[in-house]
Write an enzyme that holds these catalytic residues in place. Sequence first.
Site, PDB file in Angstrom:
ATOM      1  CG  ASP A 126     -47.770  71.769  21.145  1.00  0.00           C
ATOM      2  OD1 ASP A 126     -46.574  71.915  21.474  1.00  0.00           O
ATOM      3  OD2 ASP A 126     -48.417  72.619  20.516  1.00  0.00           O
ATOM      4  CE  LYS A 174     -46.599  70.983  17.701  1.00  0.00           C
ATOM      5  NZ  LYS A 174     -47.165  72.261  17.246  1.00  0.00           N
ATOM      6  CG  ASP A 201     -43.538  72.032  23.286  1.00  0.00           C
ATOM      7  OD1 ASP A 201     -44.340  71.222  23.782  1.00  0.00           O
ATOM      8  OD2 ASP A 201     -43.898  72.939  22.505  1.00  0.00           O
TER       9      ASP A 201
HETATM   10  C1  G16 Z   1     -46.379  75.587  15.749  1.00  0.00           C
HETATM   11  C2  G16 Z   1     -47.426  74.990  14.864  1.00  0.00           C
HETATM   12  C3  G16 Z   1     -46.861  73.861  14.075  1.00  0.00           C
HETATM   13  C4  G16 Z   1     -45.626  74.305  13.318  1.00  0.00           C
HETATM   14  C5  G16 Z   1     -44.625  74.892  14.278  1.00  0.00           C
HETATM   15  C6  G16 Z   1     -43.434  75.506  13.580  1.00  0.00           C
HETATM   16  O1  G16 Z   1     -46.016  74.669  16.716  1.00  0.00           O
HETATM   17  O2  G16 Z   1     -48.525  74.525  15.597  1.00  0.00           O
HETATM   18  O3  G16 Z   1     -47.846  73.405  13.210  1.00  0.00           O
HETATM   19  O4  G16 Z   1     -45.048  73.231  12.644  1.00  0.00           O
HETATM   20  O5  G16 Z   1     -45.239  75.927  15.007  1.00  0.00           O
HETATM   21  O6  G16 Z   1     -43.858  76.571  12.810  1.00  0.00           O
HETATM   22  P1  G16 Z   1     -42.844  77.534  12.114  1.00  0.00           P
HETATM   23  O7  G16 Z   1     -41.989  76.646  11.242  1.00  0.00           O
HETATM   24  O8  G16 Z   1     -43.694  78.474  11.345  1.00  0.00           O
HETATM   25  O9  G16 Z   1     -41.999  78.177  13.177  1.00  0.00           O
HETATM   26  P2  G16 Z   1     -45.817  75.113  18.228  1.00  0.00           P
HETATM   27  O10 G16 Z   1     -45.325  73.888  18.924  1.00  0.00           O
HETATM   28  O11 G16 Z   1     -44.794  76.232  18.179  1.00  0.00           O
HETATM   29  O12 G16 Z   1     -47.149  75.584  18.673  1.00  0.00           O
END
Ligand code: G16
Length: 544
Positions: free
Chosen positions: A282, A377, A278
């Site tokens: 991550d 991640k 993405d």
């Molecule tokens: C972030 C968080 C993740 C989470 C995701 C989705 O990811 O680090 O732990 O699962 O958002 O969150 P939500 O369901 O609240 O939208 P990233 O990849 O957006 O940094």
Amino acid sequence: MNINTVSTTAFADQRPGTSGLRKKVKVFQQPHYLENFVQSIFNALEGFRGQTLVVGGDGRYYNREALQIILKMAAANGFGKVIAGRGALLSTPAASCVIRKYKAFGGIILSASHNPGGPNADFGIKYNASNGGPAAENITEAIYKLSLAINEYHISDAPDIDIDNLGQQKMGDMIVEMIDPVADYADMMEQLFDFDAMRKLLGSGTFSMSFDAMNAITGPYAREILEKRLAAPAGTVLRAEPLVDFGGAHPDPNLAHAKELVSLMNASNAPDFGAASDGDGDRNMILGSHFYVTPSDSLAILAANATLVPAYAKGLAGVARSMPTSQAVDRVADVLGIDCYETPTGWKFFGNLLDAGKITLCGEESFGTGSNHVREKDGLWAVLFWLNILAVRKQSVAEIVKDHWQKFGRDVYTRHDYEGVATDGANALMQDLRARTGELAGQTFGSYRVEHCDDFSYTDVVDNSTSSQQGIRILFSNGARIVYRLSGTGTEGATLRVYIEQPEKDPAKLENDPQLLLSELIKLSASVAHIENYTGRHVPDVIT
Ligand code: G16
């Protein structure tokens, strides 16, 4: 260099969400907005004078300007050194790697992850602690409280620094070191995986792979690791150039937003292995020829095959998944005889478990998998993990997944997202469900009997901190689940996420389409929560 103390007024909307503060670029460009938040971060920390701060971002619009502001504020606030990725670039996992490797005090990551970029799109900022992981909730809440009361910030009047060349420069007493954003991370990957076996597979002439970097940060990382160090043919990495607006696309590696890769993997001459990452590197999506691996299954399969990878050859201490992630990894943990932890959504909740050595692998349904190698991640890491497994097992992606289902059973899984709905309606829907948790327990809907219903609450086993209201869970007597929560990463209205899951052990049904296998439960998920009434939506916007 002079330090200016600038008077400011507080903004009421700087509460970090699931992963830092994410807003439209235009919001961040308001006078004092970014500065207020950065000063609030510094005000929430203690003991950083003379210490090192790492700064980098995913290359999206406003990244470079934000780095210059942060450098001047770090100098004015007394940091001894800033290590930044050249061009203001650092993928999120690479930032975590660099914070840990150089024993920095912490880091600031500039990213809105998978959200679109550009002058009219999204920007984001978050603080990571010295373990390389996202700041825990007590810190993010402290930052928010300070942001509500802030009335001044400190910033140096030094000129902008050259951020496009490697090496050290000075800003007042502070050293600024621009580093190669890729090298430390690539070296680490080489330590973890069996690069010889992977090189052999990629050079065998009978195996092909495509990695879609989605014009985001992982392009340079994937080129270095896959095409250079692992000698995959040039062109293995698609859309490798990071662009400030990701080419106008939505850099979210899922079936809806990585359409080109998905069509390639479903074509008659599809590569054997497909993957994407993405905006900030991550997340990951894993595909085989004509085959999609759900993130929940991917986590379970990595856990089950971990000993095939040099870094995990001695086995896993334990595993963890976020609550809405399917229970597939729980089955693997059962067989392996290791602990499995269930945490709220948000990578920050894995930090304590990783630091305490209670888990080695963890993951989420939202296309995130990682391990104790960093505290974020890690998209490319997951892709390399799969490549390592493919190189050792010499089977196709589909064979490995089907074999896994035969052995452990399958948790048929889908997530339905209703994006950009009115916030009031979404909140009312959640409130209504919350109020009905008691009455839902014991009710029967068609062939489903509700065994338990609650609003998920988590107590961290390491520091005993608790986090409540983390999602409504409806648990059925046959092991099926429906989970409702509102996203904490969006920037427009609310996004309702509905997670639907059911265990399937019947060998004859194992390979059927999840939307068919789950059709009764999907209908139930909409009717129980009165989704159409509250959101005005009849169908979800994104199904993964
Ligand atoms: C972030 C968080 C993740 C989470 C995701 C989705 O990811 O680090 O732990 O699962 O958002 O969150 P939500 O369901 O609240 O939208 P990233 O990849 O957006 O940094």
